[in-house]
Design a protein around this motif. Structure first.
Motif, short mmCIF file in Angstrom:
data_model
loop_
_atom_site.label_atom_id
_atom_site.label_comp_id
_atom_site.label_asym_id
_atom_site.label_seq_id
_atom_site.Cartn_x
_atom_site.Cartn_y
_atom_site.Cartn_z
N VAL A 124 0.84 -0.97 -0.05
CA VAL A 124 -0.03 -0.12 -0.03
C VAL A 124 0.91 1.36 0.00
CG1 VAL A 124 -1.76 1.16 1.11
CG2 VAL A 124 -1.78 -1.30 1.29
N GLY A 125 0.49 2.17 -0.89
CA GLY A 125 1.36 3.39 -0.92
C GLY A 125 0.66 4.62 -0.10
N ALA A 126 1.08 5.57 0.54
CA ALA A 126 0.69 6.44 1.43
C ALA A 126 1.74 7.57 1.16
CB ALA A 126 0.68 6.15 2.72
N PRO A 127 1.23 8.28 -0.01
CA PRO A 127 2.54 9.58 -0.49
C PRO A 127 2.26 10.62 0.34
CG PRO A 127 0.41 9.22 -2.11
CD PRO A 127 0.33 8.03 -0.89
N GLU A 133 10.55 16.70 1.12
CA GLU A 133 8.92 17.44 1.06
C GLU A 133 8.37 17.30 0.11
OE1 GLU A 133 5.95 19.18 3.13
OE2 GLU A 133 7.86 18.36 3.91
N ARG A 134 7.09 16.74 0.32
CA ARG A 134 6.17 16.31 -0.97
C ARG A 134 6.87 15.75 -2.10
NH1 ARG A 134 0.66 17.82 0.23
NH2 ARG A 134 0.74 19.18 1.95
N GLN A 135 7.69 14.75 -1.81
CA GLN A 135 8.22 13.96 -2.96
C GLN A 135 7.40 12.97 -3.32
OE1 GLN A 135 11.51 11.83 -1.36
NE2 GLN A 135 10.43 10.76 0.17
N LEU A 136 6.04 12.77 -2.53
CA LEU A 136 5.03 11.65 -3.15
C LEU A 136 5.64 10.32 -3.27
CD1 LEU A 136 3.18 13.69 -5.67
CD2 LEU A 136 2.59 13.51 -3.33
N LEU A 137 6.41 9.76 -2.16
CA LEU A 137 6.85 8.45 -2.35
C LEU A 137 5.42 7.30 -2.07
CD1 LEU A 137 8.76 6.14 -1.90
CD2 LEU A 137 8.98 6.61 0.60
N GLY A 138 5.42 6.43 -2.91
CA GLY A 138 4.27 5.53 -2.77
C GLY A 138 3.19 5.99 -3.87
N LEU A 139 3.49 6.89 -4.56
CA LEU A 139 2.03 7.46 -5.27
C LEU A 139 1.69 6.22 -6.37
CD1 LEU A 139 0.60 10.21 -6.08
CD2 LEU A 139 2.16 10.33 -8.02
N ASP A 140 2.66 5.53 -6.77
CA ASP A 140 2.16 4.44 -7.86
C ASP A 140 3.02 3.15 -7.28
OD1 ASP A 140 0.66 3.00 -9.41
OD2 ASP A 140 1.26 4.28 -11.29
N LEU A 141 2.61 2.03 -7.62
CA LEU A 141 3.42 0.67 -7.50
C LEU A 141 2.91 -0.22 -8.72
CD1 LEU A 141 1.67 0.17 -3.74
CD2 LEU A 141 3.80 1.05 -4.49
N LEU A 195 5.71 3.39 2.38
CA LEU A 195 5.12 2.37 1.60
C LEU A 195 4.81 1.12 2.85
CD1 LEU A 195 4.56 0.78 -1.02
CD2 LEU A 195 7.00 0.07 -0.87
N TYR A 196 3.61 0.48 2.82
CA TYR A 196 3.33 -0.30 3.85
C TYR A 196 3.18 -1.84 3.25
CZ TYR A 196 2.10 3.53 7.04
OH TYR A 196 2.37 4.70 7.84
N SER A 197 3.45 -2.89 4.14
CA SER A 197 3.18 -4.09 3.77
C SER A 197 2.07 -4.75 4.47
CB SER A 197 4.62 -5.05 3.83
OG SER A 197 4.15 -6.32 3.56
N CYS A 198 0.95 -5.58 3.86
CA CYS A 198 0.02 -5.61 4.78
C CYS A 198 -0.32 -7.29 4.55
CB CYS A 198 -1.14 -5.02 4.40
SG CYS A 198 -1.35 -3.08 4.63
N GLY A 199 -0.50 -8.06 5.52
CA GLY A 199 -1.11 -9.34 5.55
C GLY A 199 -2.38 -9.45 5.52
N LEU A 200 -2.78 -10.41 4.92
CA LEU A 200 -4.22 -10.76 4.76
C LEU A 200 -4.48 -11.87 5.15
CD1 LEU A 200 -5.10 -8.99 1.13
CD2 LEU A 200 -5.39 -7.84 3.48
N TYR A 201 -5.38 -12.18 6.32
CA TYR A 201 -5.60 -13.45 6.80
C TYR A 201 -7.39 -13.92 6.53
CZ TYR A 201 -1.59 -11.74 9.05
OH TYR A 201 -0.38 -10.84 9.27
N VAL A 202 -7.49 -14.20 5.39
CA VAL A 202 -8.91 -14.51 4.95
C VAL A 202 -9.69 -15.39 5.81
CG1 VAL A 202 -10.28 -15.06 2.99
CG2 VAL A 202 -7.92 -14.10 2.49
N ASP A 203 -9.07 -16.27 6.37
CA ASP A 203 -9.47 -17.43 7.20
C ASP A 203 -10.06 -16.82 8.46
OD1 ASP A 203 -7.05 -17.21 8.28
OD2 ASP A 203 -6.73 -18.96 8.52
N SER A 204 -9.57 -15.68 8.90
CA SER A 204 -9.88 -15.16 10.04
C SER A 204 -10.60 -13.69 9.92
CB SER A 204 -8.89 -15.06 11.37
OG SER A 204 -7.86 -14.33 10.78
#
Length: 350
Positions: free
Chosen positions: A53-56, A98-106, A68-77
């Motif tokens: 997930v990007g959070a610019p 400042e305002r470099q927009l890191l994570g704008l696209d992936l 930038l974030y990494s997220c685990g998805l636990y569908v069973d729970s």
């Protein structure tokens, strides 16, 4: 070849019979703009889904640097969790984040070299000085900085891929070359047969005419305009980028550039171009983009080409192209001087 057939739709409500609307997994993080960009993949060893997930607009040390974030998805729970990635970033004394927009696209690429996650900070700036004869001018470049992170360990330092390119008027008469490129404003992973290739939009290149850069392994090739008379300053080509197989007589993927301020009256245009290469055998024309087809918007300022998606929607073996026009409106609304913008999506069938 894309036919000039299009579907313009206004969707007021959509209900999916196979989507659980009552018990969604909700992910959140302390990051401004969290969710602006998303990439989903599956771990080959565990079979579990992993979301990036990007959070610019995320704040860090008092600056809006992005994250930038990494997220685990636990569908069973019906649960999930996210953690912020600590990207390596060697900041020079003249860098401005400042305002470099890191994570704008992936984008995630595969291929023989292994899967990688690509992201950029397209507005990363660097202060520098340039001598013009007896005069010294101070500048703030905006070439962008990008990361190619192996999914195995998400390691890797950020790089300015176009740092050594020509920044000023050495590109056939453009006042500015790559000094304000904003590389990585859009990023796209190219499909088969070149799954390792990744495209980077660079809408500020060539005095904001814009272009696309293709990264193949360690080589980055910056596409050059096919005709300066047809690609003008402030067109913003590369604001969106994509690819697809649009020609029945070719097995290669063609590249697509959204240019939302192009056109005679700035309606916006989309360019489909052939794959281009680094100079070979001293042929300087190799990097010049070859235009296959041009699609043009219909309304002044509608930003036609701001978003692109390609897929084979009618099963004929060729990709079709969806083009977003987020600032479009309808004639009836204009007559009533309504402030409501309905926007449009055009479907162009191959």
């Amino acid at each position: 070849m894309i036919k000039f057939l299009n579907f313009v739709g206004f969707i007021s409500q959509v209900a999916g019979f196979n989507i659980d609307t009552q018990h969604p997994i909700i992910l959140s993080a302390v990051g401004e703009g969290f969710g602006y960009s998303l990439e989903l993949t599956t771990n080959d060893q565990t079979g579990k889904s992993q979301l990036y997930v990007g959070a610019p607009l995320t704040l860090e040390n008092g600056e809006t640097r992005g994250a930038l974030y990494s997220c685990g998805l636990y569908v069973d729970s019906d649960s999930g969790s996210c953690s912020k990635l600590g990207l390596r970033d060697d900041e020079g004394p003249d860098d401005v984040r400042e305002r470099q927009l890191l994570g704008l696209d992936l984008a995630i690429t595969g291929g023989s070299g292994g899967s990688e996650l690509h992201t950029c900070a397209p507005r990363r700036q660097v202060k520098f000085k340039k001598n013009w004869g007896e005069t010294t001018q101070e500048y703030m470049s905006m070439q962008g900085k990008c990361w190619a992170l192996p999914l195995a360990d998400l390691s890797g330092d950020g790089q300015n891929y176009i740092q050594d390119s020509k920044k000023f008027n050495d590109w056939g008469g453009y006042s500015y070359g790559t000094v304000y490129s904003a590389l990585g404003m859009s990023i796209h992973s190219v499909g088969a047969p070149t799954e390792g290739d990744v495209l980077f939009g660079a809408p500020g290149t060539f005095s904001w005419t814009g272009t696309v850069a293709a990264k193949r392994g360690d080589t980055l090739v910056l596409g050059e305009p096919w005709d300066k008379a047809e690609m003008r300053n402030d067109d913003y080509a590369g604001y969106a980028v994509g690819s697809g197989k649009f020609r029945s007589n070719s097995q290669e993927q063609q590249y697509v550039l959204g240019s939302p301020r192009a056109g005679i009256v700035r309606t916006g245009e989309v360019f489909i171009v052939e794959k281009f290469f680094e100079n070979q055998n001293g042929n300087s024309a190799d990097k010049k983009m070859k235009l296959i087809q041009r699609l043009t918007g219909t309304q002044l300022g509608e930003f036609f080409g701001a978003a692109l998606v390609s897929a084979d929607l009618n099963g004929d073996g060729l990709d079709d192209l969806l083009v977003g026009s987020p600032l479009a409106t309808f004639e009836e609304a204009r007559k009533k001087r309504s402030a409501t913008r309905y926007a449009k999506v055009f479907l162009h069938l191959s």
